[in-house]
Design an enzyme around this catalytic site. Structure first.
Site, short mmCIF file in Angstrom:
data_model
loop_
_atom_site.label_atom_id
_atom_site.label_comp_id
_atom_site.label_asym_id
_atom_site.label_seq_id
_atom_site.Cartn_x
_atom_site.Cartn_y
_atom_site.Cartn_z
N GLU A 175 5.01 9.23 -6.19
CA GLU A 175 6.24 8.26 -6.09
C GLU A 175 5.43 6.95 -6.69
OE1 GLU A 175 7.18 8.82 -2.20
OE2 GLU A 175 9.50 8.64 -2.76
N GLY A 223 4.11 10.07 -1.70
CA GLY A 223 4.03 8.74 -1.76
C GLY A 223 3.00 8.75 -3.03
N ALA A 281 2.16 9.47 1.55
CA ALA A 281 1.89 8.60 2.51
C ALA A 281 1.29 9.19 3.86
CB ALA A 281 3.68 8.32 3.02
N GLU A 294 8.19 16.33 0.62
CA GLU A 294 8.70 15.92 1.96
C GLU A 294 9.48 16.83 2.77
OE1 GLU A 294 8.07 14.33 -0.88
OE2 GLU A 294 7.26 12.15 -0.27
N1 COA Z 1 -1.43 11.87 5.42
C1 COA Z 1 -2.46 11.75 6.20
N2 COA Z 1 -3.73 12.57 6.06
C2 COA Z 1 -3.81 13.22 4.86
C3 COA Z 1 -2.66 13.43 4.08
C4 COA Z 1 -1.58 12.55 4.36
N3 COA Z 1 -0.46 12.65 3.43
N4 COA Z 1 -3.17 14.31 3.06
C5 COA Z 1 -4.55 14.49 3.27
N5 COA Z 1 -4.79 14.02 4.57
C6 COA Z 1 -6.01 14.24 5.26
C7 COA Z 1 -6.13 15.40 5.97
O1 COA Z 1 -5.36 15.37 7.13
C8 COA Z 1 -7.51 15.67 6.04
O2 COA Z 1 -8.01 14.71 6.97
P1 COA Z 1 -9.01 15.32 8.28
O3 COA Z 1 -10.34 15.93 7.43
O4 COA Z 1 -9.26 14.07 9.02
O5 COA Z 1 -8.39 16.35 9.02
C9 COA Z 1 -8.49 15.03 4.76
O6 COA Z 1 -6.98 14.26 4.25
C10 COA Z 1 -8.39 16.42 3.89
O7 COA Z 1 -7.46 17.14 3.61
P2 COA Z 1 -7.26 18.81 3.91
O8 COA Z 1 -5.70 19.05 4.12
O9 COA Z 1 -8.39 18.96 4.72
O10 COA Z 1 -7.31 19.01 2.37
P3 COA Z 1 -7.10 20.35 1.68
O11 COA Z 1 -7.94 20.60 0.34
O12 COA Z 1 -7.02 21.62 2.54
O13 COA Z 1 -5.39 20.21 1.32
C11 COA Z 1 -3.63 19.18 0.36
C12 COA Z 1 -5.19 19.25 0.48
C13 COA Z 1 -3.21 17.80 -0.57
C14 COA Z 1 -2.98 20.47 0.12
C15 COA Z 1 -3.36 18.65 2.05
O14 COA Z 1 -4.08 17.49 2.42
C16 COA Z 1 -1.82 18.37 2.15
O15 COA Z 1 -0.92 19.14 2.23
N6 COA Z 1 -1.61 17.09 2.15
C17 COA Z 1 -0.55 16.34 2.77
C18 COA Z 1 0.49 16.41 1.15
C19 COA Z 1 1.90 15.86 1.87
O16 COA Z 1 2.78 16.51 2.40
N7 COA Z 1 2.22 14.69 1.20
C20 COA Z 1 3.45 14.08 1.43
C21 COA Z 1 3.63 13.00 2.73
S1 COA Z 1 5.41 12.40 2.93
#
Ligand code: COA
Length: 260
Positions: free
Chosen positions: A115, A112, A66, A135
């Site tokens: 999910e 999400g 999400a 989460e």
């Molecule tokens: N919500 C909002 N933005 C998200 C996102 C999310 N769940 N997951 C990734 N993004 C965005 C990042 O903020 C980034 O945006 P920006 O370039 O404007 O800063 C872009 O997507 C790329 O992500 P980034 O984190 O730079 O890539 P990465 O390869 O370093 O890491 C992940 C990849 C998936 C490990 C990391 O993005 C992450 O941990 N995301 C969140 C996962 C999460 O907790 N999901 C559950 C949500 S309830």
């Protein structure tokens, strides 16, 4: 219909819905959830759609969760509403969809995203996929059905561990857990998924809709799955598909199902 955050195209009976926010790793914001609902509704109503494949655009992510930026300042009430609305519009809608929905998990499927993949009827992953429910690392719990569907798919102990550690598993571990049915290379993912869709499409879509209802009944509180199965089984005898399927067998030919 035209969409900002998703792509939807139909070819040879397969509607492929692609979440298309690669710069945000296809994170599900409110607008995307609404668009996905609309695209699924369109696919439900279209006689051209026999099977839906859902996937993410780009090479990195199916859906990375999400959209965290949207709910970071939510209150208790807003948090509850977010989960309720999302479940109704998308996750339960997909799980109870009358046509088969296959998730082609092409990279990160987190929160999400996992999910959504779990709401689909089954999952196929590319070997670079990573899955998890992170989460609790954000101080929240899965709110789009994850605490229910993950234990249904992988068992309670494994779900507890995945949710408590907030860790990710790779595609092969997901295969071992039964979370995904097959693992392919990234290049072959959509073609392989299409082949499975092709096998499904040879069968009666009406009977498949009944089977989805009966299988899902096993996981619904207050539903007796065996009773739903009996009812759905009986209903099949009144369909054109049943007449054609049995007739074709007796005449030693391939069935040509009318889909009624
Ligand atoms: N919500 C909002 N933005 C998200 C996102 C999310 N769940 N997951 C990734 N993004 C965005 C990042 O903020 C980034 O945006 P920006 O370039 O404007 O800063 C872009 O997507 C790329 O992500 P980034 O984190 O730079 O890539 P990465 O390869 O370093 O890491 C992940 C990849 C998936 C490990 C990391 O993005 C992450 O941990 N995301 C969140 C996962 C999460 O907790 N999901 C559950 C949500 S309830």
């Amino acid at each position: 219909m035209s969409y900002q955050n998703i792509l939807s195209e139909t070819e040879n009976g397969i509607t492929t819905i692609t979440i298309n926010r690669p710069s945000k790793l296809n994170a599900l914001n409110r607008e995307t959830i609404q668009e996905l609902h609309d695209a699924f509704e369109e696919a439900e109503d279209s006689s051209k759609t026999k099977v839906v494949i859902i996937t993410g655009s780009g090479e990195k992510a199916f859906v990375a969760g999400a959209d965290i930026s949207e709910f970071a300042d939510f209150s208790v009430e807003e948090g509850g509403k977010l989960a309720a609305k999302g479940q109704e519009l998308l996750f339960d809608f997909v799980a109870n969809f009358s046509k088969p929905v296959i998730a082609a998990v092409n990279g990160f499927a987190l929160g999400g995203g996992l999910e959504l993949a779990m709401a689909a009827h089954f999952r196929i992953a590319s070997d670079n996929a990573k899955m998890g429910l992170p989460e609790v690392s954000l101080g929240v719990i899965p709110g789009y059905g994850g605490t229910q569907r993950l234990p249904q798919l992988v068992g309670k102990g494994r779900a507890m561990e995945m949710i408590m550690t907030a860790g990710m598993i790779d595609a092969n571990q997901a295969l071992q857990y039964g979370l995904v049915n097959h693992v392919t290379t990234p290049e072959e993912l959509i073609e392989f998924t299409g082949k499975i869709a092709g096998k499904i499409m040879r069968n009666s879509s009406v009977a498949i809709a009944s089977a989805i209802r009966a299988i899902n009944a096993n996981f619904e509180d207050g539903e007796n799955g065996f009773e739903v199965e009996i009812e759905q089984f009986g209903n099949c005898f009144g369909t054109e598909d049943f007449k054609e399927g049995t007739q074709a067998f007796l005449e030693k030919r391939k069935a040509d199902f009318p889909g009624k």
